[in-house]
Write an enzyme that holds these catalytic residues in place. Structure first.
Site, PDB file in Angstrom:
ATOM      1  N   CYS A   1       0.839  -5.796  -7.360  1.00 20.59           N
ATOM      2  CA  CYS A   1       0.926  -6.860  -6.345  1.00 20.59           C
ATOM      3  C   CYS A   1      -0.041  -7.992  -6.656  1.00 20.59           C
ATOM      4  O   CYS A   1       0.140  -9.107  -6.184  1.00 20.59           O
ATOM      5  CB  CYS A   1       0.680  -6.289  -4.955  1.00 20.59           C
ATOM      6  SG  CYS A   1      -0.844  -5.340  -4.852  1.00 20.59           S
TER       7      CYS A   1
ATOM      8  N   GLU B   1      -0.564  -3.841   3.450  1.00 21.84           N
ATOM      9  CA  GLU B   1      -0.842  -4.514   2.165  1.00 21.84           C
ATOM     10  C   GLU B   1       0.515  -4.793   1.542  1.00 21.84           C
ATOM     11  O   GLU B   1       1.205  -3.865   1.117  1.00 21.84           O
ATOM     12  CB  GLU B   1      -1.645  -3.605   1.236  1.00 21.84           C
ATOM     13  CG  GLU B   1      -2.978  -3.136   1.787  1.00 21.84           C
ATOM     14  CD  GLU B   1      -3.987  -4.253   1.956  1.00 21.84           C
ATOM     15  OE1 GLU B   1      -3.772  -5.343   1.386  1.00 21.84           O
ATOM     16  OE2 GLU B   1      -4.975  -4.040   2.669  1.00 21.84           O
TER      17      GLU B   1
ATOM     18  N   GLU C   1       8.743 -12.907  -4.468  1.00 22.69           N
ATOM     19  CA  GLU C   1       8.079 -11.926  -5.331  1.00 22.69           C
ATOM     20  C   GLU C   1       9.126 -11.256  -6.228  1.00 22.69           C
ATOM     21  O   GLU C   1      10.096 -10.683  -5.732  1.00 22.69           O
ATOM     22  CB  GLU C   1       7.367 -10.864  -4.490  1.00 22.69           C
ATOM     23  CG  GLU C   1       6.572  -9.909  -5.365  1.00 22.69           C
ATOM     24  CD  GLU C   1       5.850  -8.821  -4.577  1.00 22.69           C
ATOM     25  OE1 GLU C   1       6.473  -8.208  -3.702  1.00 22.69           O
ATOM     26  OE2 GLU C   1       4.661  -8.575  -4.862  1.00 22.69           O
TER      27      GLU C   1
ATOM     28  N   LYS D   1       3.097   9.765   2.915  1.00 22.64           N
ATOM     29  CA  LYS D   1       4.477   9.703   2.411  1.00 22.64           C
ATOM     30  C   LYS D   1       4.435   8.827   1.163  1.00 22.64           C
ATOM     31  O   LYS D   1       4.479   7.612   1.238  1.00 22.64           O
ATOM     32  CB  LYS D   1       5.386   9.084   3.489  1.00 22.64           C
ATOM     33  CG  LYS D   1       6.811   9.565   3.523  1.00 22.64           C
ATOM     34  CD  LYS D   1       7.661   9.198   2.337  1.00 22.64           C
ATOM     35  CE  LYS D   1       7.982   7.756   2.159  1.00 22.64           C
ATOM     36  NZ  LYS D   1       8.538   7.453   0.831  1.00 22.64           N
TER      37      LYS D   1
END
Ligand code: TXE
Length: 481
Positions: A282, A248, A385, A173
């Protein structure tokens, strides 16, 4: 208008809902395709196809699986230019970066796992003269693979290649924001001769298509890359079903520059690690810590280099900084710039939308590379973040203080350390709580090494044989002698 359909059992199929979502080009704000709005029924069909295909795929000899995966790599390479363009159009990233990073890495992912399975070993243990133990590794069945929008083809292939190399079938997906290269990949796997049902791709929103996968009882494996908040939901769905899960997640990575660093390299690479892909990687170093004695000199050179970055049409070869992935994401990043000012920070450069842009991309979701100083490390802007072209700079006095700052967040994905002092490099690297520490470099990846995050940056490790371990189950056979 191009329609992106699901790829199930080797054919492209419309979604059961009959509905489609717009796929927007971030650089222009224009709809460039429609994408299948899938839900649990589509995921059911894909899982059923994958389960059927598993029976013969698991028995396909490793050499044959390897040959087919290498053919996929070759086809990716043959379609290099088209894939780079699609990746850039769909995500807003500079096409130069798609050429340098995304597409080559997708090719390497397939090649790497195609050959790794030919060299995998399993251990054997003698229990004195009483028993022989050996371990066999078997694929688990249908792997659910959920990937994000920032490195769409790179991360999708990083999951599909090891999953099917190890003998599983998969239902992937991709992010609903960036479906175009996944769609091309589906066609290329078919062209390569991968049997129907081995690779299935279901498009659509995370809340429906993604969740249908994480909560599906016939999907024993979930590999997810995305935000930490979403990762918690993935875990909550998969946990009660005892799935094997790899997550992750996000990062708030420190980039530490000591006074004895090679400044030319540290400045040039720090500009890259702060702003590559508009900060939407990331692994970007979003918190820059610089030793006090060189702080002013470093900052002057860093700001000078940052101002030289060319913001523009991602499809232009000379563009360094493209568009953020969506209007909503740009608003989120701008919100953090406003918050930084409230928290007492100073915007040294950037912080706003660029004043002049080429005509084609005038309405795109651009934001200038932004450097902020003067923030306390406990402030939200230095803790959360942001995932945009925003970096904070903070001076430090000693290695101990740098380590404290580095470890002072709930994340632990990666870090960079810049120093010419060998002992200090090793000492600081060992003390930093993160899955990867780069010394005098950034984003240098050997695909054999373990990759993943500590703390809230993730669970599990992928990379090299660790990926093949993740996508298989170890079974011990104990034979009494
Ligand atoms: O990612 P999501 P979003 C971070 C970054 C970003 C934030 C949110 O800080 O600002 O996450 O981004 C699917 N069950 N990263 O919301 O939602 C979704 O469809 C199952 C860091 O765009 O995590 C997509 O395919 N799946 C990051 C994938 O999850 C679900 C990269 C990732 O999207 C789901 C991206 C659900 N409930 C964002 N909800 C990194 N680590 O590189 C969504 N999805």
């Amino acid at each position: 208008m191009k329609r992106i359909l699901n790829f199930i059992d080797g054919e492209f199929r419309p979604p059961c809902s009959g509905r489609y979502l717009p796929d927007v080009e971030p650089a222009t704000g224009q709809v460039i395709a429609e994408i299948a709005e899938s839900g649990p029924d589509d995921v059911d069909a894909a899982v059923a196809a994958a389960s059927r295909a598993f029976e013969s795929w698991r028995r396909t000899p490793a050499e044959e699986r390897s040959r087919l995966l290498i053919r996929v790599a070759e086809l990716l390479d043959e379609n290099f230019d088209e894939l780079a363009r699609l990746e850039s159009e769909d995500s807003g990233k500079p096409i130069a970066l798609a050429r340098r990073l995304d597409v080559p890495r997708a090719v390497r992912n397939f090649r790497f796992f195609a050959t790794a399975i030919l060299h995998a070993e399993t251990p054997c243990h003698m229990t004195d003269d009483r028993a022989l133990n050996y371990t066999i590794r078997q694929p688990l069945g249908v792997a659910g693979l959920i990937s994000p929008w920032n490195l769409p083809l790179y991360l999708l292939t990083w999951k599909i290649a090891p999953a099917i190399a190890a003998g599983n079938c998969c239902v992937a997906k991709p992010s609903e924001l960036t479906p175009l290269t996944a769609d091309r990949l589906a066609a290329l796997t078919r062209e390569a001769g991968i049997p129907p049902g081995v690779v299935n791709i279901v498009h659509g929103p995370g809340g429906s298509a993604g969740r249908a996968l994480t909560s599906h009882p016939k999907v024993p494996l979930i590999s997810f890359t995305g935000g930490t908040k979403t990762g918690a939901d993935v875990m909550a769905q998969a946990g009660p079903l005892f799935k094997k899960v790899s997550l992750e997640l996000g990062g708030k990575n420190p980039n530490i520059v000591f006074a004895d660093a090679d400044l030319d390299q540290a400045v040039a690479t720090s500009i890259q690690s702060s702003f590559a892909n508009q900060g939407e990687i990331c692994l970007c170093g979003s918190r820059l810590f610089v030793e006090k004695t060189i702080y002013d000199e470093f900052l002057e050179r860093f700001l000078e280099g940052t101002k030289k970055l060319r913001i523009g049409d991602p499809l232009d070869d000379s563009t360094d900084v493209g568009a953020l992935v969506s209007e909503a994401h740009r608003r989120k990043v701008e919100g953090y710039v406003a918050l930084a000012k409230e928290e007492g920070g100073r915007v040294l450069v950037g912080g706003k939308r660029p004043g002049s842009l080429p005509e084609r991309v005038r309405d795109g979701y651009f934001l200038e590379p932004t450097v902020i100083s003067g923030l306390d490390c406990r402030r939200r802007v230095m803790q959360e973040e942001i995932f945009g072209p925003v970096v904070t700079v903070t001076p430090f006095d000693s290695p101990e203080e740098a380590i404290d700052y580095a470890n002072g967040t709930r994340y632990g994905l990666s870090a960079s350390v810049w120093t010419q002092d060998l002992q200090k490099a090793h000492r600081v690297a060992a003390a930093i709580e993160s899955g990867t520490v780069w010394v005098n470099t950034w984003l240098l990846r050997d695909l054999r090494v373990p990759f993943g995050g500590m703390k809230e940056s993730g669970v599990g490790r992928e990379g090299g044989f660790e990926s093949l371990d993740f996508f298989t189950e170890a079974k011990n056979v104990c034979v009494r002698l």
